[in-house]
Write a protein that holds these residues in place. Structure first.
Motif, mmCIF file in Angstrom:
data_model
loop_
_atom_site.group_PDB
_atom_site.id
_atom_site.type_symbol
_atom_site.label_atom_id
_atom_site.label_comp_id
_atom_site.label_asym_id
_atom_site.label_seq_id
_atom_site.Cartn_x
_atom_site.Cartn_y
_atom_site.Cartn_z
ATOM 1 N N SER A 1 51.477 1.755 75.541
ATOM 2 C CA SER A 1 51.482 1.447 76.966
ATOM 3 C C SER A 1 52.020 2.645 77.727
ATOM 4 O O SER A 1 52.780 3.454 77.185
ATOM 5 C CB SER A 1 52.357 0.225 77.253
ATOM 6 O OG SER A 1 53.693 0.459 76.838
ATOM 7 N N ALA B 1 53.577 3.773 81.762
ATOM 8 C CA ALA B 1 54.074 3.298 83.053
ATOM 9 C C ALA B 1 54.038 4.460 84.038
ATOM 10 O O ALA B 1 54.382 5.590 83.689
ATOM 11 C CB ALA B 1 55.492 2.763 82.905
ATOM 12 N N ALA C 1 50.812 -0.003 85.358
ATOM 13 C CA ALA C 1 50.978 0.295 83.936
ATOM 14 C C ALA C 1 49.641 0.074 83.248
ATOM 15 O O ALA C 1 48.749 -0.592 83.792
ATOM 16 C CB ALA C 1 52.061 -0.584 83.328
ATOM 17 N N HIS D 1 52.869 -4.485 90.504
ATOM 18 C CA HIS D 1 54.171 -3.947 90.885
ATOM 19 C C HIS D 1 54.093 -3.346 92.285
ATOM 20 O O HIS D 1 53.067 -2.780 92.682
ATOM 21 C CB HIS D 1 54.626 -2.881 89.884
ATOM 22 C CG HIS D 1 55.165 -3.435 88.601
ATOM 23 N ND1 HIS D 1 56.419 -3.987 88.503
ATOM 24 C CD2 HIS D 1 54.621 -3.512 87.357
ATOM 25 C CE1 HIS D 1 56.630 -4.373 87.250
ATOM 26 N NE2 HIS D 1 55.546 -4.111 86.535
ATOM 27 N N VAL E 1 56.751 2.080 88.362
ATOM 28 C CA VAL E 1 57.041 1.392 87.108
ATOM 29 C C VAL E 1 57.752 2.397 86.200
ATOM 30 O O VAL E 1 57.159 3.390 85.784
ATOM 31 C CB VAL E 1 55.767 0.849 86.450
ATOM 32 C CG1 VAL E 1 56.121 0.055 85.199
ATOM 33 C CG2 VAL E 1 54.984 -0.026 87.426
ATOM 34 N N CYS F 1 59.779 1.733 83.267
ATOM 35 C CA CYS F 1 59.984 1.497 81.840
ATOM 36 C C CYS F 1 59.010 0.440 81.331
ATOM 37 O O CYS F 1 58.489 -0.371 82.104
ATOM 38 C CB CYS F 1 61.424 1.070 81.555
ATOM 39 S SG CYS F 1 61.952 -0.402 82.447
ATOM 40 N N CYS F 2 58.779 0.445 80.022
ATOM 41 C CA CYS F 2 57.896 -0.539 79.392
ATOM 42 C C CYS F 2 58.256 -0.651 77.921
ATOM 43 O O CYS F 2 58.744 0.307 77.319
ATOM 44 C CB CYS F 2 56.421 -0.144 79.557
ATOM 45 S SG CYS F 2 55.981 1.504 78.946
ATOM 46 N N THR G 1 57.413 -4.707 81.684
ATOM 47 C CA THR G 1 57.443 -3.518 82.526
ATOM 48 C C THR G 1 58.465 -3.724 83.635
ATOM 49 O O THR G 1 58.588 -4.816 84.185
ATOM 50 C CB THR G 1 56.057 -3.240 83.146
ATOM 51 O OG1 THR G 1 55.597 -4.430 83.839
ATOM 52 C CG2 THR G 1 55.033 -2.876 82.081
ATOM 53 N N ASP H 1 60.310 -2.093 87.350
ATOM 54 C CA ASP H 1 60.024 -1.161 88.439
ATOM 55 C C ASP H 1 61.256 -0.849 89.300
ATOM 56 O O ASP H 1 62.352 -1.357 89.066
ATOM 57 C CB ASP H 1 58.854 -1.675 89.296
ATOM 58 C CG ASP H 1 59.189 -2.916 90.133
ATOM 59 O OD1 ASP H 1 60.374 -3.140 90.454
ATOM 60 O OD2 ASP H 1 58.248 -3.660 90.493
#
Length: 333
Positions: A185, A187, A193, A210, A214, A216-217, A228, A230
């Motif tokens: 994935s 972001a 994402a 979002h 974004v 983190c994931c 995810t 934001d």
């Protein structure tokens, strides 16, 4: 002792080892249970920007603002080797599992693969802007992402680029690799994402909704879910096979009017059974995955937590706030 937030942590059995720079340019090895400093380096010329343990815990390494990376003997703090391999600040560093190679990424858009005992190195060049971070994959491959909007796969033995994912015009802020190693994935700063296939090199799902960057994931252990987070303090939990949104976290506000996560969501981790999610932002929060409901909040003295390290049992948590205070938290029975 006021620490910077660029740390590495080892959590195993009853041990908590923390490697972190302080604000006086020393690198410290800390017993996380007692808070005692086990060893430290001499003050460095430039500020330390990242650090890491070797897998066998015999070595450590760090990078600095000047672009230098250094390898040291962990328990004595003695510098073994130094390499001025980058032209700008080092963003991230990591040893290969055998400890013989140190890999570092930099604001100069390069990744250095350094066999530090022989001083031989390969420079991976292909990104056009700062390389935010990277992850080591199986079979001597590496996944890197950059502010240039691309994610690339490299062979660290030959130095060749094996795949190039042009993700978006905006910066890639984070990537996560599924536990089955078939997907990853990404972001983005453009409020979205994506989920990609390694095997076919195609986009599987574009995750919209979002309202802010974004940042983190992460995948759940069973790869059924992706979380995810934001810059509005919102966390979204997605179904990986379908790409459907399942739940929202942090959508409500606190009684004082602040958003529920106190700012950016900077890191997220699933429990081994995929039932609970822990996240960092202005403080630490735990969530129910099946409903998105907030379970518990730990308020730190400072804010702006950059990351959190979680034990395999999901019972011990380590983070540092913007005041430089180290927290080692344990979930009560």
């Amino acid at each position: 002792m006021f620490l910077k937030r660029e740390m590495d942590v080892v959590l195993r059995e009853n041990d908590v080892l923390v490697l972190a720079p302080d604000r006086t340019k020393h690198l410290l090895l800390i017993d996380g249970k007692s808070g005692n400093i086990l060893s430290q380096t001499e003050a460095q010329e430039s500020s330390i920007t990242c650090c890491c343990f070797s897998k066998d815990l015999k070595l450590a390494a760090f990078g600095d603002e000047a672009g230098t990376v250094k390898v040291l003997e962990l328990h004595s703090g003695r510098i073994l080797q130094s390499m001025m391999g980058h032209k700008k600040s080092v963003q991230h560093c990591q040893f290969t599992p055998d400890g013989k190679t140190l890999i570092s990424s930099s604001d100069d858009a390069t990744i250095e693969v350094w066999k530090w005992q022989s001083e031989n190195f390969i420079l991976l060049q292909g990104h056009n802007e700062a390389v935010k971070n990277f992850k080591l994959l199986e079979n001597s491959r590496l996944l890197s992402w950059s502010f240039d909007g691309t994610v690339k796969v490299w062979n660290i033995i030959t130095g060749e680029m094996e795949d190039d994912f042009v993700c978006h015009s905006g910066a890639v802020l984070s990537c996560a690799v599924s536990n089955d190693a078939l997907k990853f994935s990404s972001a983005f700063a453009n409020k979205s994402a994506k989920i990609w296939s390694f095997e076919s090199s195609v986009l599987l799902h574009h995750l919209d909704g979002h309202q802010a960057c974004v940042r983190c994931c992460t995948f759940s252990v069973d790869d059924k879910y992706l979380a995810t987070g934001d810059d509005n303090g919102e966390i979204r939990i997605w179904n990986v096979p379908s790409g459907q949104l399942l739940h929202l976290c942090s959508q409500v506000t606190e009684s004082n009017g602040d958003i529920a996560h106190g700012g950016w969501v900077t890191d997220v981790h699933f429990s081994p059974d995929s039932k609970i999610l822990v996240s960092t932002g202005g403080y630490v929060k735990w969530w129910r995955v099946d409903t998105g409901e907030s379970l518990q909040t730990f308020y730190t003295h400072g804010t702006n937590l950059k990351s959190i390290y979680v034990s395999p049992t999901f019972r011990v948590y380590v983070t540092v706030d913007n005041l430089g205070i180290l927290y080692v938290l344990q979930m009560l029975e």
